[in-house]
Design a protein around this motif. Sequence first.
Motif, PDB file in Angstrom:
ATOM      1  N   TRP A 190      12.573 -16.281 -38.879  1.00 57.46           N
ATOM      2  CA  TRP A 190      11.881 -15.650 -37.347  1.00 57.46           C
ATOM      3  C   TRP A 190       9.876 -15.459 -37.388  1.00 57.46           C
ATOM      4  CZ3 TRP A 190      12.975 -15.496 -32.300  1.00 57.46           C
ATOM      5  CH2 TRP A 190      12.797 -14.224 -32.146  1.00 57.46           C
ATOM      6  N   SER A 191       9.544 -15.991 -36.429  1.00 52.00           N
ATOM      7  CA  SER A 191       7.960 -15.420 -37.073  1.00 52.00           C
ATOM      8  C   SER A 191       7.323 -14.266 -35.712  1.00 52.00           C
ATOM      9  CB  SER A 191       7.281 -17.266 -36.801  1.00 52.00           C
ATOM     10  OG  SER A 191       7.940 -17.448 -38.272  1.00 52.00           O
ATOM     11  N   LEU A 192       8.396 -13.351 -35.018  1.00 50.08           N
ATOM     12  CA  LEU A 192       7.676 -12.972 -33.673  1.00 50.08           C
ATOM     13  C   LEU A 192       6.495 -12.006 -34.480  1.00 50.08           C
ATOM     14  CD1 LEU A 192       7.929 -12.040 -31.016  1.00 50.08           C
ATOM     15  CD2 LEU A 192       9.178  -9.872 -32.040  1.00 50.08           C
ATOM     16  N   ARG A 230       3.360 -15.153 -34.240  1.00 49.21           N
ATOM     17  CA  ARG A 230       3.303 -15.378 -33.193  1.00 49.21           C
ATOM     18  C   ARG A 230       1.931 -14.226 -32.640  1.00 49.21           C
ATOM     19  NH1 ARG A 230       2.698 -19.232 -34.784  1.00 49.21           N
ATOM     20  NH2 ARG A 230       4.396 -20.225 -36.427  1.00 49.21           N
ATOM     21  N   CYS A 281       9.170 -16.165 -25.148  1.00 45.76           N
ATOM     22  CA  CYS A 281       8.039 -16.918 -24.731  1.00 45.76           C
ATOM     23  C   CYS A 281       6.615 -16.991 -24.162  1.00 45.76           C
ATOM     24  CB  CYS A 281       8.587 -18.822 -25.328  1.00 45.76           C
ATOM     25  SG  CYS A 281       9.852 -18.461 -26.415  1.00 45.76           S
ATOM     26  N   CYS A 335       4.468 -20.070 -26.251  1.00 44.13           N
ATOM     27  CA  CYS A 335       5.032 -20.545 -27.452  1.00 44.13           C
ATOM     28  C   CYS A 335       5.878 -20.808 -26.825  1.00 44.13           C
ATOM     29  CB  CYS A 335       4.661 -20.036 -28.230  1.00 44.13           C
ATOM     30  SG  CYS A 335       6.565 -18.657 -28.863  1.00 44.13           S
ATOM     31  N   LEU A 348       8.843 -19.915 -33.223  1.00 41.84           N
ATOM     32  CA  LEU A 348       9.405 -18.714 -33.407  1.00 41.84           C
ATOM     33  C   LEU A 348      10.047 -18.586 -34.602  1.00 41.84           C
ATOM     34  CD1 LEU A 348       9.939 -17.006 -29.431  1.00 41.84           C
ATOM     35  CD2 LEU A 348       7.764 -15.429 -31.382  1.00 41.84           C
TER      36      LEU A 348
END
Length: 117
Positions: free
Chosen positions: A3-5, A8, A56, A61, A66
């Motif tokens: 998870w890359s919240l 981002r 998003c 994105c 994400l």
Amino acid sequence: MQWSLRLRAAERGIWKSAELRRMLADAGLEISAGKMSSWWAGTPPTMRLEELDVLCAVLECTPNDLMAVEPGKVAARRPRNTDTANGGNGDGDPNGNGGTPPAVTPRLGKPRSTPPL
């Protein structure tokens, strides 16, 4: 899934979860502080598609930005013995009988005579 919240969000100049939460609310997605905290701190256990859609849109994105697949984690969850995955109990017996043969049903019909002793 990785998870890359936060990454981002940082790319968009968002450094605090409260700021992102306000932006989501402005876009029509009201979420609790607890839910925002779980999204911000780590991988959320669940997420509705509507939430992902708004997230998003706000971060400009895609879901792929994400989330990233982690094949090693999937492989670690697989059973070691294929019998387990196919309905057996992992002891090599696909019938799940603990290695004992299945019970035999006696044939019906004329009884056998017993030889005299």
